[in-house]
Structures are given as C-alpha cells and as structure tokens.
Scaffold this motif. Structure first.
Motif, short mmCIF file in Angstrom:
data_model
loop_
_atom_site.label_atom_id
_atom_site.label_comp_id
_atom_site.label_asym_id
_atom_site.label_seq_id
_atom_site.Cartn_x
_atom_site.Cartn_y
_atom_site.Cartn_z
N TRP A 1 50.90 2.66 102.01
CA TRP A 1 51.90 1.59 102.12
C TRP A 1 51.68 0.49 101.10
O TRP A 1 50.58 0.00 100.90
N THR A 2 52.74 0.12 100.44
CA THR A 2 52.83 -1.06 99.59
C THR A 2 54.24 -1.58 99.72
O THR A 2 55.15 -0.84 100.14
N PRO A 3 54.49 -2.84 99.39
CA PRO A 3 55.87 -3.34 99.43
C PRO A 3 56.81 -2.48 98.57
O PRO A 3 57.95 -2.23 98.95
N GLY B 1 61.89 0.75 104.39
CA GLY B 1 61.49 -0.61 104.72
C GLY B 1 62.59 -1.45 105.31
O GLY B 1 62.34 -2.49 105.94
N CYS B 2 63.85 -1.06 105.15
CA CYS B 2 64.97 -1.80 105.75
C CYS B 2 64.83 -1.85 107.26
O CYS B 2 65.23 -2.82 107.91
N GLU B 3 64.29 -0.77 107.86
CA GLU B 3 64.08 -0.73 109.31
C GLU B 3 62.68 -1.17 109.69
O GLU B 3 62.48 -1.80 110.73
N ASP C 1 60.11 -2.87 107.56
CA ASP C 1 59.57 -4.09 106.97
C ASP C 1 60.67 -4.82 106.21
O ASP C 1 60.62 -4.98 104.99
N ALA C 2 61.68 -5.27 106.95
CA ALA C 2 62.85 -5.87 106.32
C ALA C 2 62.52 -7.11 105.50
O ALA C 2 63.24 -7.45 104.56
N ASP C 3 61.40 -7.75 105.82
CA ASP C 3 61.06 -8.98 105.10
C ASP C 3 60.52 -8.73 103.70
O ASP C 3 60.40 -9.66 102.91
N VAL C 4 60.19 -7.47 103.37
CA VAL C 4 59.66 -7.19 102.04
C VAL C 4 60.64 -6.39 101.18
O VAL C 4 60.33 -6.03 100.05
N VAL C 5 61.82 -6.09 101.71
CA VAL C 5 62.82 -5.34 100.97
C VAL C 5 64.01 -6.24 100.66
O VAL C 5 64.49 -6.97 101.54
N ALA C 6 64.50 -6.20 99.43
CA ALA C 6 65.65 -7.02 99.05
C ALA C 6 66.84 -6.67 99.93
O ALA C 6 67.14 -5.50 100.18
N GLU D 1 54.36 10.68 98.56
CA GLU D 1 53.50 9.87 99.42
C GLU D 1 54.36 8.94 100.27
O GLU D 1 55.02 8.04 99.77
N VAL D 2 54.33 9.17 101.59
CA VAL D 2 55.14 8.39 102.52
C VAL D 2 54.32 7.20 103.03
O VAL D 2 53.19 7.38 103.48
N PRO D 3 54.86 5.99 103.01
CA PRO D 3 54.08 4.81 103.39
C PRO D 3 53.94 4.59 104.89
O PRO D 3 53.32 3.62 105.30
N TYR D 4 54.54 5.46 105.71
CA TYR D 4 54.44 5.30 107.16
C TYR D 4 54.05 6.63 107.80
O TYR D 4 54.33 7.71 107.27
#
Length: 244
Positions: free
Chosen positions: A62-64, A78-80, A82-87, A37-40
């Motif tokens: 999609w989930t964090p 998510g690095c590209e 949603d960078a704000d939700v990935v460590a 399952e791809v979140p995007y």
C-alpha cells in the motif's frame, strides 16, 4: 504477506459449532482488478477484506499512489477504501460511464454472491486483565477453529486485538498487537499456515462496553469492579475466509 486466493465461501456453519457469534457482513463489496501488486488484502473473488471498523485491510504494497492507481471497476480502489488520499475527480463518473451504469442497472440481476461473516471469540475465554497469554478455554476454542479450517480451502484468517480503556494509548496499542500475535502463534502451532493469518492491533479505540462501566470509580488496575466490567473489551476478533 497474505497470498491472493481463488474462491470465496462462508465458514459460518463450522464456526457456529464453536459457540461463536456472527454478525451481518459489510454492505458493499469493493472488487479489485487484481493485476500486479494489490495494495489491499483480497479474497478469492478479488473483494477487499475489511476490519471490524469497516476499514480496508492494507498490505505491504500500500502507498497513496497504489490506492489511486489500482482499479476497482471504473474507479481507483482508494475511492472506497482511502478517499482522503485520492483526488476527488478520479472518483466521479464520466457521462459515458453514467450511461453504461444505467444500462447495467437495467440488466437482469445476478444471483447473490456468498460473502464472509464477522466472527468474535468470547473475550473472557482469551485474556485476563493486562495479559496477552491465552487462557485454557481460549486455547480449546482456537484448536477447534484450526481443526474446522483444515476441512476448507483456507484463504485468510484476520485477527484483530483489542484492550480495555485502562492505561495509556501507546501501552494498550502494543498489548492489543501482542494479543493478536498470540492468537496467530497458537493457530500456527495447531497447523494453520502462518502466511494465512493476518494480524492487527486496535488498542483501546474500539470498546464494546460503551458507557455502562463509567460509574465504577477510578480507572486503574486496582479497581476490581471496573476491571471485571470492562472484560468484554479485552478481546481478539477473528474473521475466517475459505471455501469448501
């Protein structure tokens, strides 16, 4: 929910026949390892589709956690997107990875991969002030668009609704969603598969008129000069992805 497709090409030539305008595509493609399952939303090349604001289109998966676990190469997608939700440490290359990246940089460059192009329908051909009902000219253009898409292996149509700045944010958000939904409903009635059309509303957050209407007086619906000046903001932006 949009199904993952298998191939990606432009339909710029088809869209040019409609009198639509196209602008440059996004600078960097994010290619997802499409397992599970791809979140995007992704196209046939497994490249993440983006909105007019260059934001990644999220799916119902999609989930964090998904953004931080599904890979796009070495790093989580998510690095590209949603960078704000990935460590941050998950988005930093290891020394070995850097060495491999250096080797890859020295390898012969592959042929350019076709990418999608942004397409806009003329705003005044779609909606009147404070309305989400398609005008006749808008219906004609959408009919042409649907007809052209039947000659393709259509993957996805992305429709983003917008409003002008008159009115409160909550009202305009709902109005923009209704406009995008009106475009989808018409395309479906013209033969496009419903699960191929993905909609989103941006309210009044992305105007295209800038500050050119600022000196026209009170910002309300009775100010006819202001309403006319803000016409370009009342629009639906459409991106079509498919293959021949």
């Amino acid at each position: 929910m949009i199904k993952q497709a298998k191939q990606q090409l432009l339909m710029a030539a088809a869209l040019a026949a409609l009198g639509l305008s196209a602008s440059a595509s996004f600078a960097k493609d994010v290619v997802v390892d499409a397992n599970g399952e791809v979140p995007y939303v992704i196209d046939g090349r497994n490249v993440v589709a983006r909105s007019g604001a260059d934001l990644c289109w999220r799916t119902g998966y999609w989930t964090p956690a998904a953004a931080a676990s599904v890979k796009a190469g070495e790093f989580p997608v998510g690095c590209e997107c949603d960078a704000d939700v990935v460590a941050k440490d998950k988005c930093v290359a290891t020394p070995v990875a850097k060495t491999e990246a250096a080797k890859a940089a020295q390898a012969p460059l592959a042929a350019p991969t076709p990418v999608s192009e942004k397409v806009k329908l003329a705003a005044d051909a779609l909606f009147e002030f404070d309305k989400a009902v398609l005008l006749p000219e808008g219906k004609t253009k959408l009919s042409d668009l649907a007809a052209k898409s039947k000659g393709l292996k259509l993957e996805v149509i992305l429709a983003v609704g917008h409003t002008d700045r008159i009115g409160n944010p909550a009202y305009n958000q709902k109005l923009s969603e209704k406009r995008a939904a009106a475009v989808k409903a018409y395309l479906v009635s013209a033969g496009v598969e419903a699960n191929r059309v993905y909609t989103e509303g941006k309210g009044k957050t992305q105007p295209v008129t800038g500050d050119k209407c600022n000196k026209l007086g009170a910002e309300n619906g009775s100010n006819k000069k202001l309403v006319a000046c803000l016409q370009p903001d009342r629009r639906v932006e459409i991106e079509v992805i498919g293959s021949k």
